[in-house]
Structure formats: structure tokens, C-alpha cells
Design a protein around this motif. Sequence first.
Motif, PDB file in Angstrom:
ATOM      1  N   SER A   1      -6.587  -2.635   6.649  1.00  0.00           N
ATOM      2  CA  SER A   1      -5.212  -2.263   7.000  1.00  0.00           C
ATOM      3  C   SER A   1      -5.166  -1.057   7.940  1.00  0.00           C
ATOM      4  O   SER A   1      -4.200  -0.882   8.683  1.00  0.00           O
ATOM      5  CB  SER A   1      -4.403  -1.967   5.730  1.00  0.00           C
ATOM      6  OG  SER A   1      -4.858  -0.786   5.099  1.00  0.00           O
TER       7      SER A   1
ATOM      8  N   VAL B   1      -3.308   5.094  -2.420  1.00  0.00           N
ATOM      9  CA  VAL B   1      -4.356   5.752  -1.637  1.00  0.00           C
ATOM     10  C   VAL B   1      -4.058   7.241  -1.515  1.00  0.00           C
ATOM     11  O   VAL B   1      -2.988   7.630  -1.039  1.00  0.00           O
ATOM     12  CB  VAL B   1      -4.448   5.138  -0.223  1.00  0.00           C
ATOM     13  CG1 VAL B   1      -5.605   5.758   0.551  1.00  0.00           C
ATOM     14  CG2 VAL B   1      -4.597   3.621  -0.299  1.00  0.00           C
TER      15      VAL B   1
ATOM     16  N   VAL C   1     -13.026   5.011   3.477  1.00  0.00           N
ATOM     17  CA  VAL C   1     -12.128   4.608   2.394  1.00  0.00           C
ATOM     18  C   VAL C   1     -12.991   4.418   1.158  1.00  0.00           C
ATOM     19  O   VAL C   1     -13.822   3.503   1.103  1.00  0.00           O
ATOM     20  CB  VAL C   1     -11.381   3.307   2.729  1.00  0.00           C
ATOM     21  CG1 VAL C   1     -10.533   2.867   1.541  1.00  0.00           C
ATOM     22  CG2 VAL C   1     -10.522   3.485   3.972  1.00  0.00           C
TER      23      VAL C   1
ATOM     24  N   VAL D   1      -7.918  -1.747   2.090  1.00  0.00           N
ATOM     25  CA  VAL D   1      -7.403  -0.554   2.763  1.00  0.00           C
ATOM     26  C   VAL D   1      -8.099  -0.366   4.111  1.00  0.00           C
ATOM     27  O   VAL D   1      -7.475  -0.012   5.118  1.00  0.00           O
ATOM     28  CB  VAL D   1      -7.561   0.692   1.872  1.00  0.00           C
ATOM     29  CG1 VAL D   1      -7.085   1.940   2.608  1.00  0.00           C
ATOM     30  CG2 VAL D   1      -6.783   0.525   0.564  1.00  0.00           C
TER      31      VAL D   1
ATOM     32  N   THR E   1     -10.625  -3.388  -3.194  1.00  0.00           N
ATOM     33  CA  THR E   1      -9.598  -2.423  -2.798  1.00  0.00           C
ATOM     34  C   THR E   1     -10.023  -1.661  -1.554  1.00  0.00           C
ATOM     35  O   THR E   1      -9.237  -1.483  -0.615  1.00  0.00           O
ATOM     36  CB  THR E   1      -9.324  -1.443  -3.952  1.00  0.00           C
ATOM     37  OG1 THR E   1      -8.744  -2.160  -5.042  1.00  0.00           O
ATOM     38  CG2 THR E   1      -8.381  -0.330  -3.527  1.00  0.00           C
TER      39      THR E   1
ATOM     40  N   VAL F   1       0.848  -1.186   0.000  1.00  0.00           N
ATOM     41  CA  VAL F   1       0.000   0.000   0.000  1.00  0.00           C
ATOM     42  C   VAL F   1       0.885   1.237   0.000  1.00  0.00           C
ATOM     43  O   VAL F   1       1.843   1.317   0.783  1.00  0.00           O
ATOM     44  CB  VAL F   1      -0.923   0.039   1.249  1.00  0.00           C
ATOM     45  CG1 VAL F   1      -1.729   1.345   1.275  1.00  0.00           C
ATOM     46  CG2 VAL F   1      -1.858  -1.155   1.271  1.00  0.00           C
TER      47      VAL F   1
END
Length: 327
Positions: free
Chosen positions: A162, A98, A148, A159, A155, A72
Motif C-alpha cells: 500500500s 500502523v 514495515v 502495508v 500484514t 489501514v
Amino acid sequence: MRVAVLGAGAFGTVLSLVFADAGHEVRLCGRRADQADEINERRTNERYLPGIELPPILATTDQQLATDGVEVVVLAVPAQTMRENLQHWQLPAEALIVSAAKGLEAETGARMSELMLDAGIDAERLAVIAGPNLAREIGARMPTAAVVAAYSNETAVRVQRSLHSPYFRPYTNLDVVGCELAGAAKNPIALAVGMIIGRGLGDNLLGTVMSRGLAEATRLGEALGADPHTFAGLAGTGDLVATCYSPLSRNRSFGERLGRGMPVAEALAASSGVVEAIPTSGSLAALADEVGVELPIISRIAPVIEGQISPDEALDALMSRQVKPER
């Protein structure tokens, strides 16, 4: 998971903290060697997060070292430098990318995801972070939530997982356009709120400007293909309330200084970082003109910043507009 955060300002540093607290290996890339040394040796970033102790993070000024082999990559640079940075960065071909920037490119009105797509990043790999995320409070590990947003649900979920920690609760959203526009629009609205506070004009007007400003942003979002419900959620109302309410907000604080009569240059010099409302206000107004949407509050911020009208004249113009049904 291995994570790289590019940009060692307040938000980049605090996102590094969140990822590290969530159990990931984090590399933070900034421009200054002395800042990297401070983070590595003392676990602090006093310029941007004074008094906050950071978890173990590898700080560096070498972008390729920071991003080598990571899964990431978070882009935590100001919106106005995003295009230039994307032209020079060598980002991993398989990593999720991101954006943590909340603003529009001043010259083009482009959202950050549009710049990422222009740079050749696959839509399925990109995501954006939105919501009420005042860096100082996150750094103190105060509870908050975030959004997010991504074009791919897979995806967004990767994210989200995480970033999830005991004090940081992320939600997913597939409305990238709405989340980005909401994050950009709340800045000039917060600046207007700051001017009201600086002028001492009361809470009724604060509530008026916040609610009507949100209505403006929602109309613009709908015209540009966003889901109007996004503006009622964390990316819209949540971020707007936090930014307008908190003295930690640079945009609100800048507006307060203008409301107290401080010249623009002096108010900007007193700011601790980037005031995104300055370049974003005009971009939002230009987008609105293109799609035929009125932004009575947001469109008056750029003339104040440019010295064409005073804060009092901007507020008088709002109050003297023709009365009409609420919508």
C-alpha cells in the motif's frame, strides 16, 4: 484502498502524500480546523511542510469520519501522546493499525506496539514504520526506502504494497522489537552528534559516536529479544545515518544548539516540532539498567537535558572511560 492517517504533523502529512501518490483514497485527521481547511482548499500544510503541494486528501478533525470504513489506519502522533489517544480513539475492528511514532513512552519505557497491544489491538493487525524517513525530503518526492515491521508477514506485505510508490520503497521485517528500539535509540545518538557539531569537534568524533552509539543500541536490542541484524539495516544504520547527517533532523539540530551553549529551554523553543530524544533518552537508560546493558553515550543525554552536566562534561566522561576491546 482506503487509508486514514491520524496526526497531521510533518510525518503524518507526508505519509498521507505517499499513500495518495500510491493510488489510495486518503483521509488525514488533525486537531485544528484551520489546518484541515488549508489542506482541503489549498492542498498545502505550510506549518509542517512549507512549499510542498499535496495530492487530493480529505482532511478533517473528526476521527470517526476519518476512520469509517478504512482498511489501514496510521497512527502518526508523538510517542508521548500515543497511550492517551489510543484510549479515546474508536478504531475499526478489522483495519490494519500502523504506528509511525519513533520513541518510547517516557514513564514506562513501553514501545508503541506494546501500547497498541494494551489497547486491545490484535498483534496480527499491527505494524510499525521505520527507516530513514525525513519528512521534508519525502514531501519533495526524493527517493527513499523504509521498513514495515509486523508480527504477521501477511500484514507487513499488505502495508508494504500500500505504501510502494516510484520514490518510496518499503521493505518488510518481522522484528518489531528491533525496529522500534532502533528508531527510538537513533534520536539521542543524533542529539549527541549535534552537540559534537555545535562544539566543532570534528568528523572523527562524529564517526566514533555514531558507530559506538549503534553498538549500544544493538546490545540493548539483543538483550530485549531483538535480532541484531535489524540494527545493521534500514531501521538501524539507515535511520541513524540520515538523522545524524541531516540538518532537517530536529534531534540533531537541538543537539547543535546545546553544543553552541544555548540553554535547553531556548534550544527547545527554537525547535520546529517534537524532539523525541528528550523523553526517550531516560527511558532507554532505564531499560538498559533493567537488563544490565551499558549505554555510555545514550545514558549521558538525559543528564545534559536536565542540566546536571554540560555537553563538554558529557563528552569528557566518554573519552575518559576505561579502555577496552571493541565489541
